[in-house]
Motif scaffolding. Structure first.
Motif, mmCIF file in Angstrom:
data_model
loop_
_atom_site.group_PDB
_atom_site.id
_atom_site.type_symbol
_atom_site.label_atom_id
_atom_site.label_comp_id
_atom_site.label_asym_id
_atom_site.label_seq_id
_atom_site.Cartn_x
_atom_site.Cartn_y
_atom_site.Cartn_z
ATOM 1 N N TYR A 8 -22.811 77.061 135.077
ATOM 2 C CA TYR A 8 -21.873 78.567 134.993
ATOM 3 C C TYR A 8 -22.387 79.048 133.835
ATOM 4 C CZ TYR A 8 -18.632 81.742 133.330
ATOM 5 O OH TYR A 8 -17.828 82.898 133.236
ATOM 6 N N SER A 9 -22.665 80.366 133.814
ATOM 7 C CA SER A 9 -23.035 80.973 132.665
ATOM 8 C C SER A 9 -22.348 82.566 132.317
ATOM 9 C CB SER A 9 -24.592 81.101 132.547
ATOM 10 O OG SER A 9 -24.893 81.900 131.289
ATOM 11 N N LEU A 10 -21.643 82.636 131.297
ATOM 12 C CA LEU A 10 -21.235 84.078 131.207
ATOM 13 C C LEU A 10 -22.086 84.988 130.603
ATOM 14 C CD1 LEU A 10 -18.469 85.744 131.346
ATOM 15 C CD2 LEU A 10 -18.130 85.293 128.809
ATOM 16 N N GLY A 12 -25.628 84.347 129.948
ATOM 17 C CA GLY A 12 -27.018 84.180 130.069
ATOM 18 C C GLY A 12 -27.907 83.002 129.554
ATOM 19 N N ASN A 13 -27.167 82.277 128.593
ATOM 20 C CA ASN A 13 -27.642 81.143 127.758
ATOM 21 C C ASN A 13 -27.906 79.954 128.735
ATOM 22 O OD1 ASN A 13 -27.980 81.745 124.691
ATOM 23 N ND2 ASN A 13 -26.205 82.777 125.337
ATOM 24 N N THR A 14 -26.829 79.352 129.356
ATOM 25 C CA THR A 14 -26.944 78.237 130.103
ATOM 26 C C THR A 14 -27.633 78.792 131.237
ATOM 27 O OG1 THR A 14 -24.576 78.202 129.200
ATOM 28 C CG2 THR A 14 -25.313 76.512 131.069
ATOM 29 N N LYS A 15 -27.722 80.094 131.868
ATOM 30 C CA LYS A 15 -28.615 80.309 132.964
ATOM 31 C C LYS A 15 -29.856 79.957 132.714
ATOM 32 C CE LYS A 15 -29.288 84.450 135.891
ATOM 33 N NZ LYS A 15 -28.512 84.218 136.903
ATOM 34 N N PRO A 79 -21.434 76.634 129.320
ATOM 35 C CA PRO A 79 -21.192 76.977 127.798
ATOM 36 C C PRO A 79 -20.292 76.250 127.335
ATOM 37 C CG PRO A 79 -20.636 78.735 129.240
ATOM 38 C CD PRO A 79 -21.136 77.464 130.364
ATOM 39 N N LEU A 80 -20.116 76.071 125.985
ATOM 40 C CA LEU A 80 -19.131 75.367 125.263
ATOM 41 C C LEU A 80 -17.953 76.527 125.072
ATOM 42 C CD1 LEU A 80 -17.679 73.109 123.622
ATOM 43 C CD2 LEU A 80 -18.958 73.911 121.641
ATOM 44 N N TRP A 81 -16.546 76.227 125.527
ATOM 45 C CA TRP A 81 -15.731 77.156 125.483
ATOM 46 C C TRP A 81 -14.408 76.203 124.850
ATOM 47 C CZ3 TRP A 81 -14.544 80.933 130.199
ATOM 48 C CH2 TRP A 81 -15.607 81.783 130.267
ATOM 49 N N GLY A 111 -22.708 76.547 117.965
ATOM 50 C CA GLY A 111 -22.684 75.731 116.459
ATOM 51 C C GLY A 111 -21.302 74.811 116.316
ATOM 52 N N GLY A 112 -20.694 74.994 117.532
ATOM 53 C CA GLY A 112 -19.462 74.074 117.511
ATOM 54 C C GLY A 112 -19.769 72.754 117.693
ATOM 55 N N SER A 113 -18.927 71.741 117.631
ATOM 56 C CA SER A 113 -19.149 70.209 117.902
ATOM 57 C C SER A 113 -19.001 70.349 119.462
ATOM 58 C CB SER A 113 -17.979 69.564 117.299
ATOM 59 O OG SER A 113 -18.072 68.136 117.973
ATOM 60 N N LYS A 137 -28.268 75.057 120.958
ATOM 61 C CA LYS A 137 -27.592 76.187 120.476
ATOM 62 C C LYS A 137 -27.966 77.625 120.762
ATOM 63 C CE LYS A 137 -26.172 77.908 115.957
ATOM 64 N NZ LYS A 137 -26.415 77.938 114.601
ATOM 65 N N ASP A 138 -27.151 78.470 121.278
ATOM 66 C CA ASP A 138 -27.463 79.869 121.690
ATOM 67 C C ASP A 138 -29.008 80.086 122.310
ATOM 68 O OD1 ASP A 138 -24.920 80.570 121.977
ATOM 69 O OD2 ASP A 138 -24.787 81.236 119.670
ATOM 70 N N PRO A 139 -29.511 79.504 123.000
ATOM 71 C CA PRO A 139 -30.907 79.584 123.362
ATOM 72 C C PRO A 139 -31.565 80.909 123.356
ATOM 73 C CG PRO A 139 -29.756 78.595 125.101
ATOM 74 C CD PRO A 139 -28.627 78.581 124.170
HETATM 75 C C1 LIG Z 1 -14.365 81.951 125.520
HETATM 76 C C2 LIG Z 1 -15.330 81.447 125.000
HETATM 77 C C3 LIG Z 1 -15.180 80.394 124.159
HETATM 78 C C4 LIG Z 1 -16.060 79.951 123.242
HETATM 79 N N1 LIG Z 1 -15.677 78.925 122.293
HETATM 80 C C5 LIG Z 1 -16.558 78.137 121.677
HETATM 81 C C6 LIG Z 1 -16.570 77.188 120.886
HETATM 82 O O1 LIG Z 1 -15.581 76.385 121.115
HETATM 83 N N2 LIG Z 1 -17.617 76.519 120.319
HETATM 84 C C7 LIG Z 1 -18.740 77.253 120.256
HETATM 85 O O2 LIG Z 1 -19.949 76.538 119.623
HETATM 86 N N3 LIG Z 1 -19.058 78.439 121.036
HETATM 87 C C8 LIG Z 1 -18.217 78.772 121.749
HETATM 88 N N4 LIG Z 1 -18.454 79.804 122.482
HETATM 89 C C9 LIG Z 1 -19.816 80.560 122.366
HETATM 90 C C10 LIG Z 1 -20.596 79.963 123.544
HETATM 91 O O3 LIG Z 1 -20.519 78.541 124.171
HETATM 92 C C11 LIG Z 1 -22.149 80.072 123.350
HETATM 93 O O4 LIG Z 1 -22.655 81.723 122.955
HETATM 94 C C12 LIG Z 1 -23.053 79.873 124.661
HETATM 95 O O5 LIG Z 1 -24.395 80.078 124.312
HETATM 96 C C13 LIG Z 1 -22.796 80.809 125.778
HETATM 97 O O6 LIG Z 1 -23.323 80.562 126.912
HETATM 98 P P1 LIG Z 1 -23.634 81.371 128.089
HETATM 99 O O7 LIG Z 1 -24.465 82.504 127.585
HETATM 100 O O8 LIG Z 1 -24.226 80.632 129.081
HETATM 101 O O9 LIG Z 1 -22.301 82.099 128.424
HETATM 102 C C14 LIG Z 1 -17.553 80.401 123.141
HETATM 103 C C15 LIG Z 1 -17.727 81.551 124.127
HETATM 104 C C16 LIG Z 1 -16.787 82.091 124.848
HETATM 105 C C17 LIG Z 1 -16.686 83.279 125.867
#
Ligand SMILES: Cc1cc2nc3c(=O)[nH]c(=O)nc-3n(C[C@H](O)[C@H](O)[C@H](O)COP(=O)(O)O)c2cc1C
Length: 159
Positions: A8-10, A12-15, A79-81, A111-113, A137-139
């Motif tokens: 799943y990717s919101l 694009g990073n995970t994608k 992604p980490l949420w 950058g979160g754990s 980390k945010d590729p």
């Molecule tokens: C709802 C939400 C919660 C997030 N919570 C965290 C978090 O707890 N720690 C962290 O390091 N990044 C957090 N992020 C940032 C995303 O994990 C990060 O930007 C990731 O690379 C996004 O992946 P994506 O582009 O595939 O959606 C959060 C982003 C969103 C939208």
């Protein structure tokens, strides 16, 4: 060896990572798409996404879920949420059995754990053979060559 990459990717990073993994193996790529997508901007982006994780929501998906039995290795990416994987991945893990399957997990973060995410994956996949877990980390914000090297190094650990 047949491989499935599910993600799943919101934003694009995970994608991006999922597509790069898919290019390196023979197999399929599956994007988890929720019926109602999280906002990508503004206050709602973190508010609704965070709430959905905290309340362990399992959103309805548009995607047709896979039959893991036909694959030798399955990658699952999110992604980490709010300290865990995204709700669409929760739906996947609640719906599909990965019993006895070789599973490699990856997470994109800012950058979160990632420890609690890995622990949550382990709780949801008690009967799977989790072979590896890696955080990127945010590729999309990194040098693509460095991302590819990091990915290659990780994949070379997966037997
Ligand atoms: C709802 C939400 C919660 C997030 N919570 C965290 C978090 O707890 N720690 C962290 O390091 N990044 C957090 N992020 C940032 C995303 O994990 C990060 O930007 C990731 O690379 C996004 O992946 P994506 O582009 O595939 O959606 C959060 C982003 C969103 C939208």
């Amino acid at each position: 060896m047949k491989t499935l990459v599910i993600y799943y990717s919101l934003e694009g990073n995970t994608k991006r990572i999922a597509e790069l993994i898919h290019q390196k193996y023979v197999g399929d790529l599956l994007e988890l798409i929720p019926e109602k997508e999280n906002p990508k901007e503004g206050f709602g982006k973190y508010f609704w996404g965070g709430k959905s994780v905290i309340f362990k929501e399992s959103p309805q998906l548009i995607s047709v879920l896979p039959d893991p039995k036909i694959y030798d290795l399955i990658f699952i990416g999110s992604p980490l949420w709010a300290g865990s994987y995204a709700p669409s991945v929760h739906t996947l893990l609640n719906t599909v059995s990965f019993e006895g399957k070789k599973v490699a997990l990856f997470i994109c973060h800012s950058g979160g754990s990632t420890i609690s995410t890995f622990n949550n994956f382990k709780k949801q996949l008690p009967t799977s053979n989790i072979v590896s877990f890696h955080g990127f980390k945010d590729p999309l914000a990194q040098d693509p060559k460095a991302v590819d090297q990091e990915l290659q190094a990780w994949l070379s650990e997966i037997k």
